[in-house]
Design an enzyme around this catalytic site. Structure first.
Site, PDB file in Angstrom:
ATOM      1  N   PRO A  65     -23.372 -69.515  56.411  1.00 22.79           N
ATOM      2  CA  PRO A  65     -24.877 -70.026  56.373  1.00 22.79           C
ATOM      3  C   PRO A  65     -25.670 -69.863  55.239  1.00 22.79           C
ATOM      4  CG  PRO A  65     -24.161 -68.776  58.587  1.00 22.79           C
ATOM      5  CD  PRO A  65     -23.203 -68.665  57.546  1.00 22.79           C
ATOM      6  N   HIS A  66     -26.379 -70.710  54.938  1.00 29.73           N
ATOM      7  CA  HIS A  66     -27.310 -70.302  53.708  1.00 29.73           C
ATOM      8  C   HIS A  66     -28.174 -71.595  53.613  1.00 29.73           C
ATOM      9  CE1 HIS A  66     -24.193 -73.417  52.382  1.00 29.73           C
ATOM     10  NE2 HIS A  66     -25.032 -73.627  51.395  1.00 29.73           N
ATOM     11  N   ALA A  67     -29.375 -71.493  53.079  1.00 26.75           N
ATOM     12  CA  ALA A  67     -30.287 -72.328  52.645  1.00 26.75           C
ATOM     13  C   ALA A  67     -30.897 -72.246  51.286  1.00 26.75           C
ATOM     14  CB  ALA A  67     -31.459 -72.257  53.801  1.00 26.75           C
TER      15      ALA A  67
END
Lengths: 147, 90
Positions: A65-67
């Site tokens: 997960p990353h943004a």
């Protein structure tokens, strides 16, 4: 060296979680507590997932997960959660997910070395199976120390 | 030619795909300018070939003959098979 990012402080193991949102939140807690990310970063991951699907589920059993940097990253960081019983991210090809590695990148470049090493680890299927089956943080670290 | 690896945010998985594309190109002895970007930057004229996951492909608006779709971004042998097929057809 991945071991400069993945340590006793940033790796956790749980038996199970209720759902993918809880998995993302639990895996990000070490980064939140050390102020590497703000709570907004987790919301940004949820929102993008709801908009475009589980874009960060990379391969069978593996999620990253990353943004975007501007969505709440203060510093470069990485954290890891092993969910022993697996969790569904609604990824047609890659569920259940066992290993969730949260990536916090403060800009477009500073994480590239870290990601290169992480890609080597994720591609090593024998080592990944050993991580999926690990019972202690020490066991996970002994594998991570090779990268 | 230009190859663009695409993911949702343009900095995580797309970079991992870029690394694998470069490894495959070296192995099959082909040259290309490889970059990574987010979905919004992936307009059809931005590259000759776009590589992305199935999740993104449907909403990308990239024509099928310029697109390689991956199920698993770590699986370099799948990528190699698809890149070889692309070069055979172009």
């Amino acid at each position: 060296m991945l071991s400069s990012w993945l340590t006793h402080q940033t790796i956790n193991i749980v038996d199970s979680v209720d759902n993918w949102k809880q998995a993302v939140r639990l895996s990000a807690i070490p980064l939140l507590e050390s102020d590497i990310i703000s709570p907004n970063y987790i919301q940004a991951i949820y929102q993008m997932h709801e908009k475009i699907g589980p874009y960060y589920v990379l391969a069978p059993g593996i999620a990253m997960p990353h943004a975007r940097p501007e969505e709440g990253v203060n510093k470069l960081g990485l954290s890891m959660l092993l969910v022993k019983n697996g969790v569904s991210f609604h990824s047609e090809d890659n569920d259940p997910v066992y290993l969730i590695t949260v990536l916090a990148a403060p800009d477009n470049n500073s994480h590239l070395q870290m990601l290169t090493e992480l890609a080597e680890l994720f591609s090593a299927s024998g080592d990944m199976q050993a991580i999926f089956q690990a019972d202690s943080i020490e066991q996970i670290l002994s594998i991570i120390n090779k990268y | 030619m230009k190859i663009m690896a695409v993911c949702g945010s343009g900095l995580g998985s797309s970079f991992m795909v870029e690394l694998n594309i470069k490894k495959v190109l070296k192995k099959i002895n082909k040259e290309a300018d490889v970059s990574h970007a987010d979905l919004a930057s992936a307009t059809p004229d931005a590259a000759d070939l776009f590589i992305m996951t199935k999740d993104l492909a449907a909403s990308s608006g990239i024509p099928e003959d310029k697109l390689i779709v991956l199920n698993n971004i770590i699986d370099i042998s799948d990528l190699e098979t698809k890149l070889v097929a692309y070069f055979d057809n172009h």
